[in-house]
Design a protein around this motif. Structure first.
Motif, PDB file in Angstrom:
ATOM      1  N   VAL A   1       0.853  -1.190   0.000  1.00 39.01           N
ATOM      2  CA  VAL A   1       0.000   0.000   0.000  1.00 39.01           C
ATOM      3  C   VAL A   1       0.888   1.238   0.000  1.00 39.01           C
ATOM      4  O   VAL A   1       0.697   2.167  -0.772  1.00 39.01           O
ATOM      5  N   GLU A   2       1.896   1.207   0.859  1.00 39.82           N
ATOM      6  CA  GLU A   2       2.823   2.329   0.956  1.00 39.82           C
ATOM      7  C   GLU A   2       3.511   2.557  -0.389  1.00 39.82           C
ATOM      8  O   GLU A   2       3.685   3.681  -0.840  1.00 39.82           O
ATOM      9  N   ARG A   3       3.863   1.463  -1.018  1.00 38.62           N
ATOM     10  CA  ARG A   3       4.530   1.498  -2.317  1.00 38.62           C
ATOM     11  C   ARG A   3       3.644   2.160  -3.373  1.00 38.62           C
ATOM     12  O   ARG A   3       4.091   3.015  -4.130  1.00 38.62           O
ATOM     13  N   LEU A   4       2.370   1.747  -3.375  1.00 44.94           N
ATOM     14  CA  LEU A   4       1.417   2.340  -4.316  1.00 44.94           C
ATOM     15  C   LEU A   4       1.282   3.837  -4.079  1.00 44.94           C
ATOM     16  O   LEU A   4       1.203   4.625  -5.004  1.00 44.94           O
ATOM     17  N   GLU A   5       1.271   4.213  -2.793  1.00 44.54           N
ATOM     18  CA  GLU A   5       1.151   5.630  -2.457  1.00 44.54           C
ATOM     19  C   GLU A   5       2.343   6.413  -2.973  1.00 44.54           C
ATOM     20  O   GLU A   5       2.194   7.489  -3.545  1.00 44.54           O
ATOM     21  N   VAL A   6       3.536   5.859  -2.765  1.00 49.99           N
ATOM     22  CA  VAL A   6       4.742   6.563  -3.231  1.00 49.99           C
ATOM     23  C   VAL A   6       4.727   6.686  -4.754  1.00 49.99           C
ATOM     24  O   VAL A   6       5.089   7.726  -5.307  1.00 49.99           O
ATOM     25  N   GLU A   7       4.258   5.621  -5.432  1.00 50.83           N
ATOM     26  CA  GLU A   7       4.160   5.667  -6.896  1.00 50.83           C
ATOM     27  C   GLU A   7       3.257   6.799  -7.361  1.00 50.83           C
ATOM     28  O   GLU A   7       3.601   7.545  -8.274  1.00 50.83           O
ATOM     29  N   THR A   8       2.101   6.888  -6.711  1.00 49.50           N
ATOM     30  CA  THR A   8       1.165   7.962  -7.049  1.00 49.50           C
ATOM     31  C   THR A   8       1.819   9.320  -6.814  1.00 49.50           C
ATOM     32  O   THR A   8       1.701  10.238  -7.629  1.00 49.50           O
TER      33      THR A   8
ATOM     34  N   PRO B   1      17.835  10.319  -3.099  1.00 49.83           N
ATOM     35  CA  PRO B   1      17.538   9.297  -4.114  1.00 49.83           C
ATOM     36  C   PRO B   1      17.352   7.882  -3.562  1.00 49.83           C
ATOM     37  O   PRO B   1      16.530   7.134  -4.077  1.00 49.83           O
ATOM     38  N   ILE B   2      18.073   7.533  -2.521  1.00 52.26           N
ATOM     39  CA  ILE B   2      17.951   6.182  -1.960  1.00 52.26           C
ATOM     40  C   ILE B   2      16.505   5.887  -1.560  1.00 52.26           C
ATOM     41  O   ILE B   2      16.057   4.749  -1.594  1.00 52.26           O
ATOM     42  N   ASP B   3      15.737   6.931  -1.227  1.00 58.16           N
ATOM     43  CA  ASP B   3      14.355   6.745  -0.779  1.00 58.16           C
ATOM     44  C   ASP B   3      13.309   6.835  -1.886  1.00 58.16           C
ATOM     45  O   ASP B   3      12.120   6.756  -1.605  1.00 58.16           O
ATOM     46  N   PHE B   4      13.734   7.041  -3.132  1.00 59.31           N
ATOM     47  CA  PHE B   4      12.712   6.991  -4.192  1.00 59.31           C
ATOM     48  C   PHE B   4      13.215   6.426  -5.524  1.00 59.31           C
ATOM     49  O   PHE B   4      12.408   5.932  -6.308  1.00 59.31           O
ATOM     50  N   ILE B   5      14.518   6.421  -5.783  1.00 62.66           N
ATOM     51  CA  ILE B   5      14.996   5.899  -7.062  1.00 62.66           C
ATOM     52  C   ILE B   5      14.702   4.394  -7.220  1.00 62.66           C
ATOM     53  O   ILE B   5      14.211   3.960  -8.268  1.00 62.66           O
ATOM     54  N   PRO B   6      14.938   3.571  -6.167  1.00 61.25           N
ATOM     55  CA  PRO B   6      14.625   2.152  -6.332  1.00 61.25           C
ATOM     56  C   PRO B   6      13.144   1.912  -6.649  1.00 61.25           C
ATOM     57  O   PRO B   6      12.809   1.071  -7.491  1.00 61.25           O
ATOM     58  N   LEU B   7      12.248   2.666  -6.002  1.00 55.29           N
ATOM     59  CA  LEU B   7      10.809   2.534  -6.270  1.00 55.29           C
ATOM     60  C   LEU B   7      10.467   3.000  -7.682  1.00 55.29           C
ATOM     61  O   LEU B   7       9.651   2.387  -8.374  1.00 55.29           O
ATOM     62  N   ALA B   8      11.107   4.088  -8.094  1.00 55.82           N
ATOM     63  CA  ALA B   8      10.866   4.615  -9.441  1.00 55.82           C
ATOM     64  C   ALA B   8      11.323   3.601 -10.482  1.00 55.82           C
ATOM     65  O   ALA B   8      10.688   3.411 -11.518  1.00 55.82           O
ATOM     66  N   GLU B   9      12.407   2.916 -10.158  1.00 55.86           N
ATOM     67  CA  GLU B   9      12.953   1.893 -11.046  1.00 55.86           C
ATOM     68  C   GLU B   9      11.975   0.722 -11.170  1.00 55.86           C
ATOM     69  O   GLU B   9      11.665   0.261 -12.268  1.00 55.86           O
ATOM     70  N   GLU B  10      11.441   0.263 -10.025  1.00 55.83           N
ATOM     71  CA  GLU B  10      10.509  -0.872 -10.030  1.00 55.83           C
ATOM     72  C   GLU B  10       9.209  -0.544 -10.750  1.00 55.83           C
ATOM     73  O   GLU B  10       8.634  -1.401 -11.411  1.00 55.83           O
ATOM     74  N   SER B  11       8.740   0.678 -10.584  1.00 53.36           N
ATOM     75  CA  SER B  11       7.407   1.016 -11.090  1.00 53.36           C
ATOM     76  C   SER B  11       7.441   1.532 -12.525  1.00 53.36           C
ATOM     77  O   SER B  11       6.392   1.790 -13.113  1.00 53.36           O
TER      78      SER B  11
END
Ligand code: C2E
Ligand code: MG
Ligand code: MG
Ligand code: MG
Length: 292
Positions: A22-29, A74-84
């Protein structure tokens, strides 16, 4: 009945979403919103030629000015940006903005320096990237030699043949390539020799132990010597002390980057650093002229 079953499935699916997801989806949004609202920004860290002390390059490092969380690294959003899959859009934003900034510094009369940009694995394998880079260079009137793309050692080694093909197409464009975080992964200088690469960036894990762990001194000295034999330059990352700088100078390392010289700073502050150096150089020429 069918409707009821579908409802159950949806409930089961919803219950299956862990709080992490859920947290991941929120960050993606939020990342999508951040792109629309222009919440990303770049900080710039100088790269110094060790022998002369001159700024010869600058690395652009992305940050996210979050409306609530403040400045996110970047450590707190680049990996998520990469996955999504948002990394392509963010990466293109970084490329455009860094190149536009480099062109702006130049227009304001500052000496031209190389600008380095980090490329993620997904971007690196994106077949569009070469064309996008060519377009951005043209849009900003930048010489390709002024741009350097940083790819990590692990990215380049994953599929060396494919990497070699991609890197050759960048080489044809005239831009240069740096191998980032060198020494952290499966190091293979012999393979690297086959890539059209300008430099390796020695990971700060080695640099931080210089002077305290004699094995690190031996490793750094050997890496620099071998890199030079293979016509590769060496940039040391994470240099924090004058002592580390002295060791790197002794081992013939070419460039350094780190808090000792400057932390990553905003564009205006980097402009001042470059301006100061420019004036110092002109000042010393004047001194020579006066002496003569
Ligand atoms: P990197 O490319 O290896 O960048 C160097 C990192 O080390 C930066 O962290 C920088 O602030 C930090 N650093 C520099 N000098 C020193 C020092 O003397 N001591 C210490 N302790 N640290 C130092 P930052 O900005 O948090 O970036 C972390 C990583 O995030 C980067 O590592 C890079 O892999 C990635 N990154 C940054 N910007 C981008 C981007 O625009 N796109 C992509 N795909 N990745 C990025
Ligand atoms: Mg880097
Ligand atoms: Mg690095
Ligand atoms: Mg690193």
């Amino acid at each position: 009945d069918a409707k009821k079953a579908g409802g159950n499935r949806i409930r089961r699916y919803a219950a299956g979403l862990s709080s992490q997801n859920v947290e991941r989806l929120e960050v993606e949004t939020q990342l999508k919103q951040a792109l629309r609202r222009d919440e990303f920004l770049l900080h710039y860290q100088p790269q110094i030629q060790i022998a002369s002390g001159h700024i010869v390059g600058v690395e652009a490092l992305v940050r996210w000015q979050h409306p609530v969380r403040g400045l996110v690294l970047p450590i707190d959003f680049i990996p998520l940006a990469e996955e999504s899959g948002l990394i392509e859009a963010i990466g293109e934003w970084v490329l455009r903005n860094a190149c536009a900034q480099a062109a702006a510094w130049q227009r304001s009369g500052l000496p031209a320096v190389r600008i380095a940009i980090n490329v993620s694995a997904r971007q690196f394998h994106d077949p569009e990237l070469v064309a996008v880079v060519a377009q951005v260079l043209a849009d900003n009137g930048l010489d390709p030699e002024q741009l350097e793309l940083e790819i990590t050692e692990s990215m380049s080694m994953k599929d060396p043949e494919e990497s070699s093909r991609i890197l050759t197409s960048f080489k044809a464009l005239g831009i240069s390539i740096a191998i980032d975080d060198f020494g952290t992964g499966y190091s293979n200088l012999a393979y690297l020799r086959q890539f059209p690469v300008r430099c390796i960036k020695l990971d700060r894990a080695f640099v931080s132990e210089l002077g305290s762990q004699s094995s690190s001194d031996a490793i750094v000295e050997a890496i620099v010597a071998m890199a030079h034999k293979l016509d590769l330059q060496v940039v040391a990352e994470g240099v924090e002390t004058a002592e580390q700088r002295d060791h790197l100078l002794r081992y013939g390392c070419d460039e350094l980057q780190g808090y000792w010289y400057s932390r990553p700073v905003d564009a205006a502050t980097f402009g001042v650093l470059l301006q100061d150096q420019h004036e110092l150089e002109r000042g010393s020429y004047l001194d020579v002229a006066v002496c003569n």
